[in-house]
Design a protein around this motif. Structure first.
Motif, PDB file in Angstrom:
ATOM      1  N   ASN A  66      11.545  65.627 -38.325  1.00 58.51           N
ATOM      2  CA  ASN A  66      11.468  66.946 -38.969  1.00 58.51           C
ATOM      3  C   ASN A  66      10.044  67.428 -39.240  1.00 58.51           C
ATOM      4  O   ASN A  66       9.770  68.053 -40.258  1.00 58.51           O
ATOM      5  CB  ASN A  66      12.270  66.948 -40.282  1.00 58.51           C
ATOM      6  N   LEU A  67       9.130  67.117 -38.342  1.00 61.75           N
ATOM      7  CA  LEU A  67       7.777  67.672 -38.423  1.00 61.75           C
ATOM      8  C   LEU A  67       7.700  68.902 -37.532  1.00 61.75           C
ATOM      9  O   LEU A  67       8.448  69.027 -36.559  1.00 61.75           O
ATOM     10  CB  LEU A  67       6.742  66.643 -37.960  1.00 61.75           C
ATOM     11  N   SER A  68       6.771  69.787 -37.824  1.00 67.08           N
ATOM     12  CA  SER A  68       6.604  70.985 -36.995  1.00 67.08           C
ATOM     13  C   SER A  68       6.063  70.598 -35.627  1.00 67.08           C
ATOM     14  O   SER A  68       5.421  69.546 -35.476  1.00 67.08           O
ATOM     15  CB  SER A  68       5.635  71.965 -37.665  1.00 67.08           C
ATOM     16  N   ASP A  69       6.325  71.454 -34.626  1.00 68.18           N
ATOM     17  CA  ASP A  69       5.819  71.186 -33.268  1.00 68.18           C
ATOM     18  C   ASP A  69       4.303  71.071 -33.270  1.00 68.18           C
ATOM     19  O   ASP A  69       3.724  70.244 -32.570  1.00 68.18           O
ATOM     20  CB  ASP A  69       6.258  72.303 -32.310  1.00 68.18           C
ATOM     21  N   GLU A  70       3.641  71.927 -34.084  1.00 72.98           N
ATOM     22  CA  GLU A  70       2.177  71.901 -34.160  1.00 72.98           C
ATOM     23  C   GLU A  70       1.683  70.560 -34.703  1.00 72.98           C
ATOM     24  O   GLU A  70       0.741  69.961 -34.174  1.00 72.98           O
ATOM     25  CB  GLU A  70       1.673  73.035 -35.065  1.00 72.98           C
ATOM     26  N   ALA A  71       2.345  70.055 -35.756  1.00 71.38           N
ATOM     27  CA  ALA A  71       1.936  68.784 -36.357  1.00 71.38           C
ATOM     28  C   ALA A  71       2.148  67.619 -35.387  1.00 71.38           C
ATOM     29  O   ALA A  71       1.286  66.746 -35.242  1.00 71.38           O
ATOM     30  CB  ALA A  71       2.715  68.541 -37.642  1.00 71.38           C
ATOM     31  N   SER A 129      -0.181  70.017 -49.447  1.00 72.17           N
ATOM     32  CA  SER A 129      -0.999  70.587 -48.364  1.00 72.17           C
ATOM     33  C   SER A 129      -2.325  71.137 -48.855  1.00 72.17           C
ATOM     34  O   SER A 129      -3.270  71.290 -48.085  1.00 72.17           O
ATOM     35  CB  SER A 129      -0.223  71.689 -47.634  1.00 72.17           C
ATOM     36  N   ASN A 148      -1.540  73.715 -42.978  1.00 73.99           N
ATOM     37  CA  ASN A 148      -0.658  74.861 -42.726  1.00 73.99           C
ATOM     38  C   ASN A 148       0.823  74.515 -42.810  1.00 73.99           C
ATOM     39  O   ASN A 148       1.674  75.389 -42.667  1.00 73.99           O
ATOM     40  CB  ASN A 148      -0.945  75.445 -41.330  1.00 73.99           C
ATOM     41  N   ALA A 149       1.130  73.228 -43.002  1.00 71.51           N
ATOM     42  CA  ALA A 149       2.536  72.797 -42.936  1.00 71.51           C
ATOM     43  C   ALA A 149       3.336  73.157 -44.184  1.00 71.51           C
ATOM     44  O   ALA A 149       4.563  73.115 -44.165  1.00 71.51           O
ATOM     45  CB  ALA A 149       2.605  71.291 -42.699  1.00 71.51           C
ATOM     46  N   TYR A 178       9.116  69.845 -48.059  1.00 73.11           N
ATOM     47  CA  TYR A 178       8.503  71.181 -47.993  1.00 73.11           C
ATOM     48  C   TYR A 178       8.927  72.033 -49.196  1.00 73.11           C
ATOM     49  O   TYR A 178       8.565  73.204 -49.294  1.00 73.11           O
ATOM     50  CB  TYR A 178       8.900  71.879 -46.690  1.00 73.11           C
ATOM     51  N   SER A 225      -3.316  71.436 -39.099  1.00 74.68           N
ATOM     52  CA  SER A 225      -1.864  71.382 -38.902  1.00 74.68           C
ATOM     53  C   SER A 225      -1.159  70.934 -40.181  1.00 74.68           C
ATOM     54  O   SER A 225      -0.033  71.357 -40.463  1.00 74.68           O
ATOM     55  CB  SER A 225      -1.514  70.438 -37.747  1.00 74.68           C
ATOM     56  N   GLN A 226      -1.816  70.078 -40.965  1.00 77.65           N
ATOM     57  CA  GLN A 226      -1.214  69.599 -42.213  1.00 77.65           C
ATOM     58  C   GLN A 226      -1.441  70.588 -43.353  1.00 77.65           C
ATOM     59  O   GLN A 226      -0.570  70.770 -44.202  1.00 77.65           O
ATOM     60  CB  GLN A 226      -1.797  68.229 -42.564  1.00 77.65           C
TER      61      GLN A 226
END
Length: 500
Positions: free
Chosen positions: A73-78, A111, A123-124, A149, A120-121
């Motif tokens: 469940n991490l963002s694609d960017e991360a 964050s 902005n997460a 989150y 990336s972190q």
């Protein structure tokens, strides 16, 4: 009644904690595939903690990179950032956990914490973060992180359970690594040498390895050229032990190390009575290598007489033992190596031209270390890890100024010299970091000389001296060749203290 309820709740919590840990222990015992284990464990941790996401890093001992093995469940960017541009030990929050062996728990607005250094972190939108070291034998081998989150406050029991869970997870990582090492050792016993020990990422070495892979099973003779210490024998072994001849002998001969009077009998063998002391027949190295490969290092050291005999072996795979008139036939592949330009030796009549062309069917040129700078950090990490393990030290870092010295060193002894330098540094290092004081004095002084030589001021001075010498110190001719006014030349001569 309330007191009984409280005791009951405490027992229930304890049972739940034990059940979770038991589940994790069962999970880590089901497989030796590390990714499968950590994926399953992470799912269980996310479920019992009631968090949204998590990640488990494993530290690569050679590069000190933190490899994300399991994540949820991490963002694609991360994910892209962590996989393509790996966090190093000491960098960002999880890198600090690894370096200092301490947990970090941030209860809100994680964050925005300045210890998060990656965009990336930042902005997460992470609210809660808990990172714990995974340890084996007192050494941090990985990091477990869980995040949310949305606002989240875990009770102390959950955090304690998370801490307790790091023990079976660490054990699983260690066991999987031991299994992988055992498996690798077994494979090496079968294959002896693959390409695993050839540490390379530079374009020049990638080109060399591409050629090596193409000639593995070609029966033609190979000539490996490279300066001393560039790894010629390692390349020869890689060719042999990945070829169809791998089950047969690989015999290495340093032609310069054996006295010329003994070299012929060592290579070709002899029969009883061939000379004083020859009390029985002796098999030579060519015969011993039958079916396999013979590696002739420093082949240029062979006498003219031996060159003729080697030519015969290359032409029809037969030779005569010393003192015998009966030909011996062999099926061998010949790989020769030299650190000399054999073309020059041929021109000077020191090496037979026909033998040169027989050996030089396939030529592999190994670049010196100064032409493969991209490989130096990889080699440094490899040797640091190798010798740290050998003497049971826990060296983890190399200071920036040491890396700068080592990358900019000309390395006349190439990889062999670099390996010796790192071995010495590992032995004398007093902390977990290699510093400039741990390097041999000849390396640091050579670096100073190297810096001095390549300053623009020094290059200009040397160039002016060469031009003046060329024109017999005629200042007018020199100024014309240099493209300078005579007055400018005189000023530079005074600045550089050049007098004649």
């Amino acid at each position: 009644m309330n007191e009984i309820m409280t005791i009951s709740e405490a027992e229930e919590r304890q049972n739940k904690k034990l059940a979770i840990l038991y589940e994790i222990a069962l999970t880590v015992g089901k497989s030796l595939d590390l990714k499968t284990i950590l994926d399953n464990v992470l799912e269980k941790i996310i479920a019992f903690m009631g968090v949204e996401a998590g990640i488990i890093f494993i530290i690569n001992d050679e590069t000190l990179e933190m490899v994300p093995v399991a994540f949820r469940n991490l963002s694609d960017e991360a994910i892209r950032d962590l996989c393509e541009n790996k966090v190093k030990v000491g960098e960002c929050v999880c890198g600090n956990i690894a370096q200092y062996n301490r947990e970090i728990i941030i209860l809100e607005k994680a964050s925005k914490d300045p210890r998060f250094t990656r965009e990336s972190q930042k902005n997460a939108g992470i609210e809660f973060y808990a990172g714990l070291p995974l340890k084996s034998k007192g050494k941090v081998i990985g990091v477990l992180c869980v995040i949310t989150y949305v606002p989240y406050t875990p009770d102390e029991d959950l955090v304690d359970t998370l801490r307790a869970a790091t023990i079976p997870i660490s054990l699983a990582i260690e066991n999987a690594r031991l299994f992988e090492n055992t498996k690798k050792d077994a494979e090496e016993k079968i294959r002896y040498y693959g390409f695993e020990g050839i540490i390379a990422n530079s374009p020049k070495m990638m080109s060399v390895l591409s050629i090596v892979r193409k000639v593995i099973d070609v029966p033609s003779s190979i000539l490996i050229y490279g300066e001393s210490g560039t790894g010629k024998e390692m390349i020869a072994r890689a060719i042999h032990f990945n070829s169809i001849r791998k089950e047969k002998p690989f015999i290495a001969v340093n032609c310069a190390a054996i006295p010329e009077t003994l070299l012929e009998s060592e290579i070709f063998g002899y029969v009883k009575g061939a000379f004083t002391g020859a009390n029985a027949d002796k098999k030579g190295l060519f015969e011993a290598a039958n079916g396999g490969t013979i590696f002739l290092d420093e082949v240029e050291a062979m006498s003219k007489n031996l060159q003729v005999k080697l030519l015969r072996v290359l032409q029809d795979r037969t030779f005569f033992k010393v003192g015998s008139t009966i030909p011996v036939s062999v099926d061998i592949r010949v790989i020769a190596a030299t650190n000399q330009e054999l073309e020059e030796a041929v021109k000077l009549k020191q090496f037979r031209e026909d033998l040169y062309y027989r050996l030089n069917v396939i030529k592999i040129e190994l670049p010196p270390l100064r032409e493969r700078l991209e490989d130096i950090p990889l080699l440094i990490r490899y040797f640091m890890n190798k010798y740290s393990k050998a003497i049971n030290k826990n060296l983890r870092r190399i200071s920036d100024d040491v890396m700068d010295v080592l990358i900019n060193n000309p390395w006349p002894g190439n990889i062999r010299e670099l390996e010796n330098t790192i071995e010495r540094a590992v032995v004398v290092a007093e902390t977990d970091e290699i510093t400039k004081e741990d390097l041999p004095i000849e390396i640091t002084s050579r670096y100073k000389d190297f810096e001095k030589v390549w300053t623009l001021k020094n290059l200009e001075r040397e160039h002016i001296l060469k031009v003046l010498s060329l024109v017999g110190w005629n200042k007018r001719k020199a100024s014309r060749l240099l493209g300078l006014d005579v007055s400018t030349l005189w000023r530079k001569l005074k600045t550089y203290q050049i007098f004649h």
